[in-house]
Design a protein around this motif. Structure first.
Motif, PDB file in Angstrom:
ATOM      1  N   MET A   1       0.686  -1.079  -0.088  1.00  0.00           N
ATOM      2  CA  MET A   1      -0.090   0.013  -0.029  1.00  0.00           C
ATOM      3  C   MET A   1       0.855   1.169   0.004  1.00  0.00           C
ATOM      4  SD  MET A   1      -2.991  -0.758   2.766  1.00  0.00           S
ATOM      5  CE  MET A   1      -4.333  -2.034   2.028  1.00  0.00           C
ATOM      6  N   SER A   2       1.894   1.082  -0.712  1.00  0.00           N
ATOM      7  CA  SER A   2       2.705   2.500  -0.641  1.00  0.00           C
ATOM      8  C   SER A   2       2.521   3.334  -1.919  1.00  0.00           C
ATOM      9  CB  SER A   2       4.203   2.083  -0.657  1.00  0.00           C
ATOM     10  OG  SER A   2       4.602   1.563  -2.006  1.00  0.00           O
ATOM     11  N   THR A   3       2.669   4.409  -1.939  1.00  0.00           N
ATOM     12  CA  THR A   3       2.619   5.288  -2.886  1.00  0.00           C
ATOM     13  C   THR A   3       3.638   5.344  -3.981  1.00  0.00           C
ATOM     14  OG1 THR A   3       3.956   7.255  -1.985  1.00  0.00           O
ATOM     15  CG2 THR A   3       1.527   7.099  -1.525  1.00  0.00           C
ATOM     16  N   ASP A   4       3.738   6.163  -4.796  1.00  0.00           N
ATOM     17  CA  ASP A   4       4.793   6.248  -6.043  1.00  0.00           C
ATOM     18  C   ASP A   4       6.226   6.004  -5.519  1.00  0.00           C
ATOM     19  OD1 ASP A   4       3.041   6.692  -7.983  1.00  0.00           O
ATOM     20  OD2 ASP A   4       3.648   8.850  -8.256  1.00  0.00           O
ATOM     21  N   ILE A   5       6.806   5.022  -6.210  1.00  0.00           N
ATOM     22  CA  ILE A   5       8.137   4.726  -5.779  1.00  0.00           C
ATOM     23  C   ILE A   5       9.033   4.950  -7.121  1.00  0.00           C
ATOM     24  CG2 ILE A   5       9.655   2.847  -5.211  1.00  0.00           C
ATOM     25  CD1 ILE A   5       7.591   1.432  -3.718  1.00  0.00           C
ATOM     26  N   ASN A   6       9.755   5.891  -7.030  1.00  0.00           N
ATOM     27  CA  ASN A   6      10.490   6.371  -8.069  1.00  0.00           C
ATOM     28  C   ASN A   6      12.015   6.223  -7.684  1.00  0.00           C
ATOM     29  OD1 ASN A   6       8.340   7.313  -9.515  1.00  0.00           O
ATOM     30  ND2 ASN A   6       8.294   9.379  -8.384  1.00  0.00           N
ATOM     31  N   ALA A   7      12.564   4.990  -8.041  1.00  0.00           N
ATOM     32  CA  ALA A   7      13.941   4.891  -7.524  1.00  0.00           C
ATOM     33  C   ALA A   7      15.074   5.549  -8.412  1.00  0.00           C
ATOM     34  CB  ALA A   7      14.383   3.178  -7.296  1.00  0.00           C
ATOM     35  N   GLN A   8      14.661   5.584  -9.703  1.00  0.00           N
ATOM     36  CA  GLN A   8      15.672   6.484 -10.483  1.00  0.00           C
ATOM     37  C   GLN A   8      14.730   7.106 -11.582  1.00  0.00           C
ATOM     38  OE1 GLN A   8      17.628   2.973 -12.229  1.00  0.00           O
ATOM     39  NE2 GLN A   8      16.143   2.372 -13.641  1.00  0.00           N
ATOM     40  N   GLY A   9      15.604   7.999 -12.089  1.00  0.00           N
ATOM     41  CA  GLY A   9      15.215   9.029 -13.246  1.00  0.00           C
ATOM     42  C   GLY A   9      14.979   8.275 -14.347  1.00  0.00           C
ATOM     43  N   PRO A  10      14.183   9.212 -15.409  1.00  0.00           N
ATOM     44  CA  PRO A  10      13.859   8.658 -16.647  1.00  0.00           C
ATOM     45  C   PRO A  10      14.925   8.411 -17.481  1.00  0.00           C
ATOM     46  CG  PRO A  10      13.206  11.002 -16.649  1.00  0.00           C
ATOM     47  CD  PRO A  10      13.672  10.500 -15.087  1.00  0.00           C
ATOM     48  N   PRO A  11      15.053   7.538 -18.449  1.00  0.00           N
ATOM     49  CA  PRO A  11      16.414   7.412 -19.323  1.00  0.00           C
ATOM     50  C   PRO A  11      16.665   8.777 -20.134  1.00  0.00           C
ATOM     51  CG  PRO A  11      14.463   6.112 -20.228  1.00  0.00           C
ATOM     52  CD  PRO A  11      13.937   6.704 -18.828  1.00  0.00           C
ATOM     53  N   GLY A  12      17.702   8.666 -20.343  1.00  0.00           N
ATOM     54  CA  GLY A  12      18.261  10.086 -20.967  1.00  0.00           C
ATOM     55  C   GLY A  12      18.708  11.114 -20.199  1.00  0.00           C
ATOM     56  N   GLY A  13      18.869  10.896 -19.021  1.00  0.00           N
ATOM     57  CA  GLY A  13      19.556  11.708 -18.094  1.00  0.00           C
ATOM     58  C   GLY A  13      18.905  12.996 -18.060  1.00  0.00           C
ATOM     59  N   ALA A  14      17.524  13.084 -17.865  1.00  0.00           N
ATOM     60  CA  ALA A  14      16.595  14.418 -17.598  1.00  0.00           C
ATOM     61  C   ALA A  14      16.950  15.114 -16.376  1.00  0.00           C
ATOM     62  CB  ALA A  14      15.049  14.022 -17.828  1.00  0.00           C
ATOM     63  N   THR A  15      16.938  16.455 -16.078  1.00  0.00           N
ATOM     64  CA  THR A  15      17.377  16.861 -14.790  1.00  0.00           C
ATOM     65  C   THR A  15      16.119  17.291 -14.172  1.00  0.00           C
ATOM     66  OG1 THR A  15      17.413  19.028 -15.824  1.00  0.00           O
ATOM     67  CG2 THR A  15      19.817  17.714 -15.821  1.00  0.00           C
ATOM     68  N   ASP A  16      14.890  17.183 -14.583  1.00  0.00           N
ATOM     69  CA  ASP A  16      13.896  17.626 -13.922  1.00  0.00           C
ATOM     70  C   ASP A  16      12.928  16.450 -13.365  1.00  0.00           C
ATOM     71  OD1 ASP A  16      13.048  16.635 -16.453  1.00  0.00           O
ATOM     72  OD2 ASP A  16      11.497  18.170 -16.762  1.00  0.00           O
ATOM     73  N   THR A  17      13.768  15.572 -12.461  1.00  0.00           N
ATOM     74  CA  THR A  17      13.024  14.435 -12.017  1.00  0.00           C
ATOM     75  C   THR A  17      12.690  14.962 -10.533  1.00  0.00           C
ATOM     76  OG1 THR A  17      15.033  13.894 -10.798  1.00  0.00           O
ATOM     77  CG2 THR A  17      14.474  12.852 -13.189  1.00  0.00           C
ATOM     78  N   GLN A  18      11.787  13.847 -10.318  1.00  0.00           N
ATOM     79  CA  GLN A  18      10.947  14.329  -9.149  1.00  0.00           C
ATOM     80  C   GLN A  18      11.762  13.699  -7.792  1.00  0.00           C
ATOM     81  OE1 GLN A  18       6.900  12.876  -9.387  1.00  0.00           O
ATOM     82  NE2 GLN A  18       6.304  14.349 -10.651  1.00  0.00           N
ATOM     83  N   ASP A  19      11.605  14.098  -6.720  1.00  0.00           N
ATOM     84  CA  ASP A  19      12.028  13.294  -5.375  1.00  0.00           C
ATOM     85  C   ASP A  19      11.463  11.845  -4.959  1.00  0.00           C
ATOM     86  OD1 ASP A  19      13.731  15.459  -5.160  1.00  0.00           O
ATOM     87  OD2 ASP A  19      12.233  16.297  -3.783  1.00  0.00           O
ATOM     88  N   VAL A  20      12.298  11.196  -4.600  1.00  0.00           N
ATOM     89  CA  VAL A  20      11.564   9.758  -3.880  1.00  0.00           C
ATOM     90  C   VAL A  20      10.510  10.031  -2.895  1.00  0.00           C
ATOM     91  CG1 VAL A  20      12.069   7.705  -3.398  1.00  0.00           C
ATOM     92  CG2 VAL A  20      13.513   8.668  -4.804  1.00  0.00           C
ATOM     93  N   PRO A  21       9.257   9.755  -3.254  1.00  0.00           N
ATOM     94  CA  PRO A  21       8.320  10.019  -1.953  1.00  0.00           C
ATOM     95  C   PRO A  21       8.379   8.651  -0.973  1.00  0.00           C
ATOM     96  CG  PRO A  21       7.259   9.158  -3.645  1.00  0.00           C
ATOM     97  CD  PRO A  21       8.546   9.347  -4.211  1.00  0.00           C
ATOM     98  N   LEU A  22       8.493   9.263   0.296  1.00  0.00           N
ATOM     99  CA  LEU A  22       8.765   8.246   1.402  1.00  0.00           C
ATOM    100  C   LEU A  22       7.658   8.108   2.486  1.00  0.00           C
ATOM    101  CD1 LEU A  22      12.410   9.035   2.182  1.00  0.00           C
ATOM    102  CD2 LEU A  22      11.493   7.155   1.248  1.00  0.00           C
ATOM    103  N   ASP A  23       6.305   8.719   2.074  1.00  0.00           N
ATOM    104  CA  ASP A  23       5.376   8.888   3.048  1.00  0.00           C
ATOM    105  C   ASP A  23       4.559   7.612   3.188  1.00  0.00           C
ATOM    106  OD1 ASP A  23       4.412   8.933   0.668  1.00  0.00           O
ATOM    107  OD2 ASP A  23       2.806  10.323   0.947  1.00  0.00           O
ATOM    108  N   GLY A  24       4.196   6.746   2.628  1.00  0.00           N
ATOM    109  CA  GLY A  24       3.347   5.575   2.675  1.00  0.00           C
ATOM    110  C   GLY A  24       3.984   4.595   3.504  1.00  0.00           C
ATOM    111  N   GLY A  25       5.056   4.132   3.223  1.00  0.00           N
ATOM    112  CA  GLY A  25       5.750   2.901   3.597  1.00  0.00           C
ATOM    113  C   GLY A  25       6.512   3.459   4.748  1.00  0.00           C
ATOM    114  N   LEU A  26       6.978   4.488   4.935  1.00  0.00           N
ATOM    115  CA  LEU A  26       7.840   4.909   6.263  1.00  0.00           C
ATOM    116  C   LEU A  26       6.785   5.118   7.368  1.00  0.00           C
ATOM    117  CD1 LEU A  26      10.515   5.952   7.128  1.00  0.00           C
ATOM    118  CD2 LEU A  26      10.003   8.366   6.554  1.00  0.00           C
ATOM    119  N   VAL A  27       5.624   5.674   7.052  1.00  0.00           N
ATOM    120  CA  VAL A  27       4.527   5.769   8.378  1.00  0.00           C
ATOM    121  C   VAL A  27       4.309   4.533   8.780  1.00  0.00           C
ATOM    122  CG1 VAL A  27       2.487   6.566   8.714  1.00  0.00           C
ATOM    123  CG2 VAL A  27       3.762   7.835   7.561  1.00  0.00           C
TER     124      VAL A  27
END
Length: 68
Positions: free
Chosen positions: A23-49
């Motif tokens: 039941m965790s939310t988005d898990i973004n371990a790595q950015g998109p291919p191609g080395g884009a610099t506008d990636t989102q942070d890794v959310p830690l709210d659901g599983g951490l709580v």
């Protein structure tokens, strides 16, 4: 009586682990291919709580067991 408490504690621990895993939310371990610099942070709210709640419950159980 003690056997039923152990069964309830084990069931609650299992449910906490299942909730933390599935039941965790988005898990973004790595950015998109191609080395884009506008990636989102890794959310830690659901599983951490869920982990913090599980750790607190485990700590309370251990403290109660030590008092007996």
């Amino acid at each position: 009586m003690k056997n039923s408490k152990n069964r309830i504690t084990r069931a609650m621990g299992t449910m906490a682990i299942v909730c933390a895993l599935f039941m965790s939310t988005d898990i973004n371990a790595q950015g998109p291919p191609g080395g884009a610099t506008d990636t989102q942070d890794v959310p830690l709210d659901g599983g951490l709580v869920a982990l913090v709640i599980g750790a607190a419950a485990f700590g309370v159980k251990k403290l109660r067991d030590n008092l007996k």
